[in-house]
Design a protein around this motif. Structure first.
Motif, PDB file in Angstrom:
ATOM      1  N   TRP A 101       0.825  -1.513  -0.367  1.00  0.00           N
ATOM      2  CA  TRP A 101       0.279  -0.489   0.603  1.00  0.00           C
ATOM      3  C   TRP A 101       0.815   1.363  -0.072  1.00  0.00           C
ATOM      4  O   TRP A 101       1.872   1.373   0.371  1.00  0.00           O
ATOM      5  CB  TRP A 101      -1.182   0.431   1.034  1.00  0.00           C
ATOM      6  CG  TRP A 101      -0.234   0.126   2.436  1.00  0.00           C
ATOM      7  CD1 TRP A 101       1.003  -0.068   3.085  1.00  0.00           C
ATOM      8  CD2 TRP A 101      -0.905   0.499   3.341  1.00  0.00           C
ATOM      9  NE1 TRP A 101       0.991  -0.029   4.121  1.00  0.00           N
ATOM     10  CE2 TRP A 101       0.013   0.365   4.595  1.00  0.00           C
ATOM     11  CE3 TRP A 101      -2.085   0.682   4.331  1.00  0.00           C
ATOM     12  CZ2 TRP A 101      -0.014   0.655   6.461  1.00  0.00           C
ATOM     13  CZ3 TRP A 101      -2.528   0.779   5.181  1.00  0.00           C
ATOM     14  CH2 TRP A 101      -1.404   0.969   6.399  1.00  0.00           C
ATOM     15  N   ALA A 102       0.497   2.723  -0.020  1.00  0.00           N
ATOM     16  CA  ALA A 102       0.871   4.061  -0.333  1.00  0.00           C
ATOM     17  C   ALA A 102       0.318   3.996   1.232  1.00  0.00           C
ATOM     18  O   ALA A 102       1.657   4.809   1.286  1.00  0.00           O
ATOM     19  CB  ALA A 102      -0.106   4.760  -1.369  1.00  0.00           C
ATOM     20  N   GLY A 103      -0.072   3.603   1.704  1.00  0.00           N
ATOM     21  CA  GLY A 103      -0.551   3.949   3.242  1.00  0.00           C
ATOM     22  C   GLY A 103      -1.237   5.140   4.027  1.00  0.00           C
ATOM     23  O   GLY A 103      -0.089   5.901   4.690  1.00  0.00           O
ATOM     24  N   TRP A 104      -2.026   6.012   2.723  1.00  0.00           N
ATOM     25  CA  TRP A 104      -2.542   6.180   3.721  1.00  0.00           C
ATOM     26  C   TRP A 104      -3.463   6.459   4.876  1.00  0.00           C
ATOM     27  O   TRP A 104      -4.403   5.462   4.924  1.00  0.00           O
ATOM     28  CB  TRP A 104      -3.555   7.441   2.479  1.00  0.00           C
ATOM     29  CG  TRP A 104      -3.061   7.481   1.272  1.00  0.00           C
ATOM     30  CD1 TRP A 104      -1.701   7.314   0.579  1.00  0.00           C
ATOM     31  CD2 TRP A 104      -3.637   8.535   0.825  1.00  0.00           C
ATOM     32  NE1 TRP A 104      -2.474   7.617  -0.373  1.00  0.00           N
ATOM     33  CE2 TRP A 104      -3.229   8.470  -0.750  1.00  0.00           C
ATOM     34  CE3 TRP A 104      -4.826   9.505   0.522  1.00  0.00           C
ATOM     35  CZ2 TRP A 104      -3.393   8.892  -2.055  1.00  0.00           C
ATOM     36  CZ3 TRP A 104      -5.385  10.094  -0.734  1.00  0.00           C
ATOM     37  CH2 TRP A 104      -4.157  10.140  -1.739  1.00  0.00           C
ATOM     38  N   VAL A 105      -3.587   6.963   5.751  1.00  0.00           N
ATOM     39  CA  VAL A 105      -3.926   6.426   6.976  1.00  0.00           C
ATOM     40  C   VAL A 105      -4.883   7.453   7.983  1.00  0.00           C
ATOM     41  O   VAL A 105      -4.589   8.053   8.581  1.00  0.00           O
ATOM     42  CB  VAL A 105      -3.215   5.517   8.071  1.00  0.00           C
ATOM     43  CG1 VAL A 105      -2.798   4.140   7.605  1.00  0.00           C
ATOM     44  CG2 VAL A 105      -1.728   6.617   8.425  1.00  0.00           C
ATOM     45  N   PRO A 106      -5.477   8.549   7.179  1.00  0.00           N
ATOM     46  CA  PRO A 106      -6.025   9.490   8.058  1.00  0.00           C
ATOM     47  C   PRO A 106      -7.129   8.797   9.033  1.00  0.00           C
ATOM     48  O   PRO A 106      -7.635   8.451   8.145  1.00  0.00           O
ATOM     49  CB  PRO A 106      -6.975   9.992   6.550  1.00  0.00           C
ATOM     50  CG  PRO A 106      -7.151   9.094   5.631  1.00  0.00           C
ATOM     51  CD  PRO A 106      -5.766   8.350   5.989  1.00  0.00           C
ATOM     52  N   ARG A 107      -7.224  10.102  10.595  1.00  0.00           N
ATOM     53  CA  ARG A 107      -9.057   9.065  10.603  1.00  0.00           C
ATOM     54  C   ARG A 107     -10.258   9.865   9.893  1.00  0.00           C
ATOM     55  O   ARG A 107     -10.347  10.710   9.052  1.00  0.00           O
ATOM     56  CB  ARG A 107      -9.004  10.429  11.813  1.00  0.00           C
ATOM     57  CG  ARG A 107      -7.557   9.264  13.018  1.00  0.00           C
ATOM     58  CD  ARG A 107      -7.701  10.078  13.923  1.00  0.00           C
ATOM     59  NE  ARG A 107      -6.634   9.780  14.721  1.00  0.00           N
ATOM     60  CZ  ARG A 107      -6.893   9.861  16.628  1.00  0.00           C
ATOM     61  NH1 ARG A 107      -7.704  10.067  16.668  1.00  0.00           N
ATOM     62  NH2 ARG A 107      -6.116   9.378  16.882  1.00  0.00           N
TER      63      ARG A 107
END
Length: 556
Positions: A101-107
């Motif tokens: 994954w690119a790893g975007w982890v916004p809430r």
């Protein structure tokens, strides 16, 4: 094929060892439950198998499901014949999608949990509120951010909801195209900030910061700096002595006992043997497509339409977060090169357009982010020269001077958008494959059009000489995000799972991936999924396994 062996029973089975199954394995095993985790793919080793080889990872399906062994089919209305298509493919291996994954982890936002309360009944959609609220999930969002390793700046997003703790790692410095994005947003009065990222940029939990590179999205990371279930939560679970990984093991059925409880699973091991594993609790975490497919394959006289499917909603209300974008091309004779292969895949984003504004002609909104356009070799395929000086010139003159601003489409749930079993196409084991039926809601089309157009405005403010839009026509599965096929709710007639991911009709069956999401949200879902998996697993360990029950009361 007949059962060849039957190992000793365990406390819990986890099927699927990606982001959500890995989280469940960590929490359950650390709570003292003897747990076995299954994944149909291999158990790779990051330092041995991963690199920045573009052809290996992007073009040769090294991490993706074999489309011949495990195909999917797609149709765009009820009357059409489904066609084989790699719709929303996710790496099938220990670690799952976190391997690539690119790893975007916004809430998520508070509004994500109350879409029906906020907007009422929307024609053609099947909106539903979640059976819990943001404040119930917040402690688990924090747990994941710190245990998993997330970089970001608390408060940089001026619209961010309450958080109980900051981030463990600071963000990366912006890339050249990230700086262009920030400058343009500043001109337009748009709040832009570093998107929280699944990586460590300092020494955290024994891990070292990584060498910043854009050979990242779709690639396996050999450094260990990217937060990956394979290199974080799986080792955490193994360290307890309570967890066992069974890779290359295809679970084909969840067994149901005469008392209406799940008794375990039947799986096919790496040698082709059929094995039966019993457990007190079965946890599914295969992703919304494959979890619902496994439940449908596990039909019985009690549940002829699929396990725990008395409501008839299993597989329905599927949402998929189509990835849309606008590309900007810059003038090589005037502008500095953007050098998209340096830095990270994404650099800067915004939630300025997340909440509903009726003037836009749609409800809801979504995250946007600046990113590289492509990978160097694939940038020139298939329409440009692909060898020698011509290839180099194409990279120098176009790839070096391009960027895109993408969006995660917040598609609305529609009951007829669903996953079911294909009546004719079978997988390598002779079992029906997942068939996706999907037609975008008009709100999806309107949101995609408005946001892509806005992204082009930002690119123009950044100095792009030309912009190219990519609008929504039909869902292609151009993300690995899957939700909604076994939605959570308090009414068994209108949902498959309760607020703890527990099947209404099979009390020791839990589904902890995106299947339970009543709505898709407008941000990348993995952090929300992992937090919910942690929350549900806490319930399994601390409440259900101890013979207690607990209900969550939501105030109106």
């Amino acid at each position: 094929m007949s059962i060849t062996r039957k190992p000793e029973p365990v406390d819990a089975i986890v099927v699927g060892l990606g982001a959500n199954g890995g989280t469940a394995a960590k929490v359950l095993s650390e709570a003292g439950l003897k747990t076995v985790g299954f994944d149909r793919g291999p158990w790779l080793r990051a330092h041995e198998h991963y690199s920045g080889d573009e052809l290996k990872f992007v073009n040769r399906d090294y991490m993706w499901p074999d489309p011949k062994m495990f195909p999917r089919t797609i149709r765009y209305d009820e009357t059409a014949e489904a066609e084989r298509f790699p719709f929303s493919p996710t790496p099938q291996m220990v670690g799952g999608g976190t391997n690539h994954w690119a790893g975007w982890v916004p809430r998520p936002r508070e509004s994500d949990f109350m879409m029906r309360s906020l907007h009422g009944d929307v024609d053609g959609a099947s909106l539903a509120d979640w059976p819990f609220r943001y404040e119930h999930l917040e402690p688990y969002l924090t747990k994941v951010e710190w245990a998993f390793g997330i970089s970001g700046i608390a408060g940089a997003d001026k619209y961010e909801p309450y958080r109980s703790k900051g981030y463990p790692s600071p963000p990366l410095r912006p890339t050249r195209y990230g700086k262009r994005f920030y400058d343009a947003c500043n001109k337009m009065g748009i709040n832009a900030f570093p998107i929280p990222h699944a990586m460590v940029t300092n020494n955290h939990n024994g891990r070292e910061p990584f060498n910043q590179t854009s050979f990242w999205n779709q690639y396996g990371d050999p450094s260990g700096a990217r937060s990956n279930i394979l290199t974080t939560f799986i080792p955490d679970a193994l360290a307890t002595g309570n967890f066992e990984v069974r890779a290359e093991s295809f679970v084909r059925e969840v067994k149901l006992g005469k008392d209406g409880k799940a008794t375990g699973v039947i799986y096919i091991d790496a040698e082709g043997n059929e094995v039966e594993q019993d457990a007190k609790v079965v946890v599914l975490a295969l992703g919304a497509i494959e979890s619902s497919r496994l439940m449908m394959l596990s039909k019985s006289s009690q549940f002829p339409d699929g396990l725990a499917n008395g409501s008839g909603l299993l597989g329905k209300n599927a949402t998929f977060h189509e990835y849309l974008f606008a590309v900007g091309l810059f003038d090589k004779d005037i502008d500095e090169p953007l050098n998209g292969w340096t830095g990270n895949y994404i650099s800067g984003g915004s939630l300025e357009f997340y909440e509903t504004d009726e003037n836009r002609g749609h409800i809801g909104g979504c995250i946007i982010s600046a990113s590289q356009t492509c990978h160097p070799v694939n940038w020139v395929f298939p329409g440009r020269p692909s060898w020698g000086d011509a290839l180099k010139d194409a990279d120098r003159n176009y790839f070096n001077y391009a960027m895109k601003i993408g969006l995660i489409l917040h598609d609305l749930p529609v009951e007829s958008n669903r996953v079911d079993l294909d009546p004719t196409v079978k997988d390598a084991f002779g079992l029906p494959v997942a068939r996706i039926t999907h037609r975008p809601h008009s709100n999806d089309v309107a949101m995609g059009k408005w946001q892509v157009d806005k992204n082009m405005e930002i690119l123009e403010a950044a100095g792009a000489r030309k912009t190219v839009p990519v609008y929504l026509d039909k869902m292609t599965g151009n993300t690995c995000h899957q939700h909604g096929t076994a939605r959570m709710g308090t009414d068994p007639a209108k949902s498959v799972l309760n607020e703890w991911g527990q099947a209404h009709e099979v009390e020791n069956l839990f589904v902890v991936d995106g299947s339970g999401f009543p709505t898709a949200t407008g941000v990348n879902p993995t952090l929300t999924m992992m937090a919910n998996a942690w929350r549900c697993s806490d319930y399994i360990a601390d409440v259900y396994s101890k013979g207690r029950k607990e209900r969550l009361v939501i105030a109106n």
